[in-house]
Design an enzyme around this catalytic site. Sequence first.
Site, short mmCIF file in Angstrom:
data_model
loop_
_atom_site.label_atom_id
_atom_site.label_comp_id
_atom_site.label_asym_id
_atom_site.label_seq_id
_atom_site.Cartn_x
_atom_site.Cartn_y
_atom_site.Cartn_z
N ASN A 9 0.88 -0.97 -0.05
CA ASN A 9 -0.10 0.14 -0.04
C ASN A 9 0.98 1.37 0.19
OD1 ASN A 9 -1.71 1.95 0.64
ND2 ASN A 9 -2.10 1.54 2.73
N LYS A 11 0.10 4.28 -0.32
CA LYS A 11 -0.41 5.44 0.45
C LYS A 11 -0.46 6.53 -0.70
CE LYS A 11 0.64 3.46 4.90
NZ LYS A 11 0.30 3.62 6.36
N HIS A 95 -9.38 1.06 4.69
CA HIS A 95 -8.17 1.24 5.53
C HIS A 95 -8.29 2.36 6.70
CE1 HIS A 95 -3.91 2.33 6.32
NE2 HIS A 95 -3.49 1.26 5.67
N GLU A 97 -6.75 4.49 7.81
CA GLU A 97 -6.45 5.93 7.44
C GLU A 97 -7.75 6.41 6.83
OE1 GLU A 97 -2.64 5.75 5.30
OE2 GLU A 97 -1.85 5.07 7.33
N GLU A 167 -5.23 -5.10 10.53
CA GLU A 167 -4.27 -4.11 10.62
C GLU A 167 -4.60 -3.40 11.97
OE1 GLU A 167 -2.33 -3.05 6.76
OE2 GLU A 167 -4.06 -1.85 7.05
N GLY A 173 2.61 2.04 10.86
CA GLY A 173 3.50 3.25 10.55
C GLY A 173 4.24 3.88 11.66
N SER A 212 3.60 -2.28 10.38
CA SER A 212 5.12 -2.24 10.48
C SER A 212 5.63 -3.51 10.03
CB SER A 212 5.21 -1.63 11.89
OG SER A 212 4.98 -0.27 11.95
C1 PEP Z 1 -0.59 0.15 5.79
O1 PEP Z 1 -0.44 1.10 5.06
O2 PEP Z 1 -1.50 -0.50 5.60
C2 PEP Z 1 0.50 -0.39 6.76
C3 PEP Z 1 0.36 -1.23 7.39
O3 PEP Z 1 1.45 0.58 6.97
P1 PEP Z 1 3.01 0.22 7.60
O4 PEP Z 1 3.54 -0.97 6.85
O5 PEP Z 1 3.73 1.47 7.24
O6 PEP Z 1 2.79 0.22 8.90
#
Ligand code: PEP
Length: 248
Positions: A9, A11, A95, A97, A167, A173, A212
């Site tokens: 992803n 973003k 997601h 976000e 998630e 992040g 992460s």
């Molecule tokens: C994501 O954007 O779904 C995500 C898990 O980000 P990150 O791997 O940077 O934590």
Amino acid sequence: MRKPLMAGNWKMFKTPAETQAFFEKFLPLVEKSTHCEILICPPFVNLAAAAAATAGSGVGVGGQNLYWAPEGAFTGEISAPMLKAAGCRSVIIGHSERRQFFGETDETVAKKTKAALAAGLQPVVCVGEMLDERESGQTNAVLERQFRGGLGSLTPQEFAQVVIAYEPVWAIGTGRTATPEIAADAHKFLREQVRGSFPDSAAGVRILYGGSVKPDNIKGLMAQPDIDGALVGGASLEAISFASIVNF
Ligand code: PEP
């Protein structure tokens, strides 16, 4: 047997030229990686570059969001048929976000998931608890609510096309990944939810972990029986890093 899915992803990162440069470096590194499916979800403006770069490679391209109407006066939105026509195979829905910053709810997740399926796109539907929800012992209640609200109204045939991404919001992040055991518990709980609502899909549905994920923690996560791949944000932006995750 569930084939793992490694999804990136991006973003709101990268231009079309940077997208092309990524694939020039990335594709040779995953040429022989047939043990899993690979998906990259770039910003909408990079879909054409991503589709052109990945043509014939087996690496899939996906959107990061969509709107549920097929077309209309919805300024700034992109529909499922548009994503399909742009070369997408999949689309991320719900997601955290989008839930946090753009008003996404379980209800909009359900509408978007149905729209994606109607257009022949594979929905990658995200669920996950916030830190305070985990700390107050509400993780399973949150996952159950998001699962039922976002996916509960699908038919079994529709649900069979869905990928779930667990998630935990506190791990996205932040560099603070869930331990393999914490992730495994949530994945097991989600698979039980699937067994309750869509028994025929319980063994086959893929549940990805996201939060992460890095080259140095992917192996421990993938060793868990209910973890069927990863949804990777930051570490998918760099070709060598994402290729190491794919080739864990
Ligand atoms: C994501 O954007 O779904 C995500 C898990 O980000 P990150 O791997 O940077 O934590």
